[in-house]
Design a protein around this motif. Structure first.
Motif, PDB file in Angstrom:
ATOM      1  N   ARG A 187      49.114  45.580  12.464  1.00 47.49           N
ATOM      2  CA  ARG A 187      49.433  46.379  13.649  1.00 47.49           C
ATOM      3  C   ARG A 187      48.891  47.797  13.544  1.00 47.49           C
ATOM      4  NH1 ARG A 187      55.033  44.811  12.701  1.00 47.49           N
ATOM      5  NH2 ARG A 187      55.454  42.784  13.661  1.00 47.49           N
ATOM      6  N   GLY A 188      48.385  48.176  12.369  1.00 45.87           N
ATOM      7  CA  GLY A 188      47.838  49.519  12.198  1.00 45.87           C
ATOM      8  C   GLY A 188      48.851  50.552  11.765  1.00 45.87           C
ATOM      9  N   VAL A 189      50.078  50.112  11.412  1.00 45.41           N
ATOM     10  CA  VAL A 189      51.101  51.056  10.979  1.00 45.41           C
ATOM     11  C   VAL A 189      50.783  51.609   9.593  1.00 45.41           C
ATOM     12  CG1 VAL A 189      53.556  51.355  10.467  1.00 45.41           C
ATOM     13  CG2 VAL A 189      52.849  49.933  12.399  1.00 45.41           C
ATOM     14  N   ILE A 190      50.313  50.753   8.693  1.00 41.30           N
ATOM     15  CA  ILE A 190      49.895  51.194   7.372  1.00 41.30           C
ATOM     16  C   ILE A 190      48.423  50.854   7.183  1.00 41.30           C
ATOM     17  CG2 ILE A 190      52.198  50.972   6.376  1.00 41.30           C
ATOM     18  CD1 ILE A 190      51.337  48.338   5.132  1.00 41.30           C
ATOM     19  N   THR A 191      47.768  51.591   6.302  1.00 37.79           N
ATOM     20  CA  THR A 191      46.356  51.363   6.051  1.00 37.79           C
ATOM     21  C   THR A 191      46.161  50.246   5.037  1.00 37.79           C
ATOM     22  OG1 THR A 191      46.260  52.968   4.233  1.00 37.79           O
ATOM     23  CG2 THR A 191      45.918  53.813   6.480  1.00 37.79           C
ATOM     24  N   GLU A 192      44.919  49.811   4.891  1.00 33.11           N
ATOM     25  CA  GLU A 192      44.604  48.776   3.909  1.00 33.11           C
ATOM     26  C   GLU A 192      44.916  49.263   2.496  1.00 33.11           C
ATOM     27  OE1 GLU A 192      43.486  45.254   2.215  1.00 33.11           O
ATOM     28  OE2 GLU A 192      43.723  45.676   4.352  1.00 33.11           O
TER      29      GLU A 192
END
Length: 206
Positions: A187-192
């Motif tokens: 969802r883009g809340v945390i980065t890879e």
């Protein structure tokens, strides 16, 4: 630099460590571009003899001072601001030298809502309103990345925290936590990078 893990209590798990949305850096970036363009134009317009002299030096010093006053403080504020969710509490922390920290235990949270303008929906930003029991009943945290997903994760941790306090239910397994983190990454809340770091922590528990 991430939230210092030494500040976590024993058995407390770091769930989310978010900096404000990148939208906060657009203003400083535009100011930096304007400063560079202004200095470049000034150097082009002044006689070549002045460029390496006192006038050219003064233009360079003025550009550096403008950057230090108008840009650097806002970048440092962004870089040192953390909205943190752990298995026990919410933490809002900012400051490099003089620090400000606000903590809300999850068991004191009453309600979590989010708001987004149309533009904020496009860029994936928004505000979170946290209502809690205590002297300051409501707190607003601005420019949170993916606020709806963060809201859902807060509610999930509130439920898990309540189950631990009442002794009911089964705590989530490391595999379930990994699946949840993968969903947050998608969802883009945390980065890879944040996902991989947390993944290593969870694998160590298995």
């Amino acid at each position: 630099m991430g939230f210092p893990r030494r500040l976590l209590a024993e058995n407390e798990e770091l769930i989310l460590d978010l900096r404000p949305h990148w939208w906060q850096l657009v203003g400083p970036a535009l100011v930096t571009v304007l400063i560079v363009v202004a200095v470049a134009v000034a150097l082009l317009l002044m006689p070549s003899a002045d460029r390496s002299g006192v006038v050219g030096l003064a233009a360079g010093v003025a550009a550096v001072l403008l950057f230090l006053v108008l840009v650097l403080p806002r970048v440092v504020t962004w870089a040192t601001t953390h909205f943190v969710l752990t298995s026990d509490r919410l933490i809002y922390r900012h400051g490099l030298i003089a620090k400000y920290s606000k903590e809300i235990p999850l068991e004191r949270l009453n309600d979590v809502t989010f708001s987004q303008s149309f533009f904020e929906r496009l860029i994936g930003a928004g505000d979170l309103q946290i209502e809690s029991a205590g002297e300051h009943g409501q707190s607003t945290f601005q420019d949170i990345r993916r606020p709806e997903a963060v809201q859902l994760e807060i509610y999930r941790q509130m439920e898990a925290n309540q189950q631990r306090m009442t002794g009911g239910g089964r705590p989530p397994s490391a595999l379930e936590d990994l699946e949840r983190l993968a969903a947050l990454r998608d969802r883009g809340v945390i980065t890879e990078a944040e996902f991989q770091r947390k993944k290593q922590d969870l694998l160590g528990r298995m």
